[in-house]
Design an enzyme around this catalytic site. Structure first.
Site, short mmCIF file in Angstrom:
data_model
loop_
_atom_site.label_atom_id
_atom_site.label_comp_id
_atom_site.label_asym_id
_atom_site.label_seq_id
_atom_site.Cartn_x
_atom_site.Cartn_y
_atom_site.Cartn_z
N LYS A 56 42.70 40.54 32.08
CA LYS A 56 43.00 39.27 32.74
C LYS A 56 42.14 38.16 32.15
CE LYS A 56 39.75 40.34 36.45
NZ LYS A 56 39.60 40.97 37.78
N ARG A 60 40.39 39.73 50.58
CA ARG A 60 41.02 38.71 49.73
C ARG A 60 42.51 39.04 49.66
NH1 ARG A 60 37.79 39.02 44.06
NH2 ARG A 60 39.08 40.89 44.03
N TYR A 89 19.64 13.14 27.89
CA TYR A 89 19.95 12.45 29.15
C TYR A 89 18.85 12.64 30.18
CZ TYR A 89 24.83 11.75 27.74
OH TYR A 89 25.98 11.37 27.12
N MET A 146 27.62 17.47 26.99
CA MET A 146 28.97 18.03 26.90
C MET A 146 29.19 18.75 25.56
SD MET A 146 32.62 16.08 27.18
CE MET A 146 32.29 15.38 28.80
C1 LIG Z 1 38.80 42.12 37.69
C2 LIG Z 1 39.19 43.39 38.36
C3 LIG Z 1 38.81 44.62 37.80
C4 LIG Z 1 37.83 44.74 36.66
O1 LIG Z 1 36.54 44.53 37.16
P1 LIG Z 1 35.22 44.64 36.24
O2 LIG Z 1 34.11 44.48 37.20
O3 LIG Z 1 35.32 43.51 35.26
O4 LIG Z 1 35.27 45.96 35.58
C5 LIG Z 1 39.32 45.77 38.38
N1 LIG Z 1 40.15 45.70 39.46
C6 LIG Z 1 40.50 44.55 40.04
C7 LIG Z 1 41.40 44.55 41.23
C8 LIG Z 1 40.03 43.33 39.52
O5 LIG Z 1 40.35 42.18 40.10
#
Ligand SMILES: *Cc1c(COP(=O)(O)O)cnc(C)c1O
Length: 381
Positions: A40, A150, A272, A320
């Site tokens: 992801k 969640r 800055y 930046m």
């Molecule tokens: C992001 C995620 C993972 C991977 O988690 P890591 O800590 O990066 O290994 C696995 N399962 C779900 C549901 C996630 O949202």
């Protein structure tokens, strides 16, 4: 940095062989459970197409993304690079979409062979309705919440589904999953409480393979492995066991090019807010990387780079597009325009930079900017 790469402010090197080695380490540790790869957020910023192609070649059969658009792009990348010719054609890798199927995008899942994660009873009903409309069995992953609050079916919805199993008619459950809240704290009692809740939830559901562990979860022991593990961060070199030695190979290097070096007198301020004042005659090197590239402002007064084996402290605020380092103690010949300062690499890994910025390696990786020249070190597969 040479040639074309020298046009960019910095070179981001991504070692695909290290990612493959990390996947194999996790796979071997989790065996006989299967090992997926979470790609992801563009593989945590490192390039989902490149990473997933390398891992598919290494034998990974299950990929996990967050959104339908990530899923479509990944399916296209994996299809474009699947082996042709006389090779027997393997079945395409599975792609699970964590955030589920938005009602307007359900057909995209069917079209691109994506499998939604159903996160509520409403999700279950709407996926079952699509199955009925199409007169087909549609695959899905069911997410039960065991302590994150969640996504995933909360206990009351799980009880209703258990009492009304017909709601899953037309849905082929390929996996039941849940997600750990405290996996990076092995002694946290929440881990076992969640595990017990997960086992109890499965007992009330139709039989299906189960998945529970993220990267850190794999290191909680075989009780947490179930049928499929879902590592993300550890693939990319983030330590799944904070505090201990990191069992993963480092994956990223970031080398920033020095744009200019100047010598300032004691009493001169840098950047800055005029927050840094030289206490001696000081040589300051400016590199063309800033918070727009993922070098957090919180690194001011705390961050470092490296020139060879010498640490050079970050001075002044992070801008930046620019940061400044005190290179007074480095031989002049090594701190010149076009020389490089290591921001990530052998001396400072993702977790160390994150600690200096007051965040976690995950955020460092996913914040890496789009302006870097990128080089992928090949897998050799
Ligand atoms: C992001 C995620 C993972 C991977 O988690 P890591 O800590 O990066 O290994 C696995 N399962 C779900 C549901 C996630 O949202």
């Amino acid at each position: 940095m040479t040639g074309l790469e020298s046009r960019a402010g910095a070179l981001l090197s991504i070692d695909l062989a290290a990612i493959v080695a990390n996947w194999r380490t996790l796979r071997d540790r989790a065996a006989p459970a299967e090992c997926a790869a979470v790609v992801k957020a563009d593989a945590y910023g490192l390039g989902a197409a490149e990473v997933a192609t390398a891992l598919a070649t290494a034998g990974c059969r299950v990929f996990v993304v967050a959104t339908v658009d990530e899923g479509i792009a990944l399916r296209e990348a994996l299809t474009a690079t699947s082996p042709g010719g006389m090779e027997p054609v393997p079945s395409p890798p599975a792609i699970f979409v964590l955030n589920g199927a938005p009602s307007g995008a359900q057909m995209e899942f069917v079209r691109h062979g994506l499998i939604p994660v159903l996160n509520s009873l409403a999700d279950v009903d709407s996926w079952a309705m699509l199955a009925e409309m199409l007169g087909a069995q549609l695959p899905a992953v069911l997410h039960v919440d065991t302590g994150m609050a969640r996504l995933g079916l909360p206990p009351d919805e799980l009880a209703r589904l258990a009492a009304e199993p017909d709601r899953l008619e037309g849905v082929r459950l390929v996996l039941v999953l849940s997600h750990l809240a405290c996996a990076d704290e092995p002694d946290h009692p929440f881990n076992h409480r969640q595990r017990e809740a997960f086992v109890a939830a499965r007992a009330n559901l139709p039989a299906a393979p189960a998945s529970f562990a993220n990267s850190s979860g794999i290191f909680l022991g075989t009780d947490f492995h179930f049928d499929l593990v879902r590592p993300g961060a550890a693939l990319y070199g983030v330590s799944p066991v904070p505090g201990g030695p990191n069992p993963m190979r480092p994956v990223v290097r970031l080398d920033a090019r020095i744009l200019q070096v100047r010598e300032i007198d004691s009493g001169t301020t840098v950047g800055y807010g005029a927050t840094f004042e030289a206490g001696r005659r000081t040589r300051v090197a400016t590199v063309g990387v800033g918070y727009a590239d993922g070098l957090f402002r919180s690194l001011a007064g705390r961050g470092s780079g490296w020139i060879g084996d010498r640490r050079v402290p970050l001075v002044g605020r992070v801008s930046m597009d620019l940061i400044t380092f005190d290179v007074t103690d480095v031989p002049e010949a090594l701190a010149q325009p076009d020389a490089t300062i290591e921001l990530l690499g052998d001396h400072q890994g993702v977790d160390a930079l994150a600690a200096a910025a007051g965040t976690i390696g995950y955020e460092v990786l996913t914040s890496l900017g789009a302006r870097y020249a990128r080089r992928y070190e090949p897998t050799g597969l």
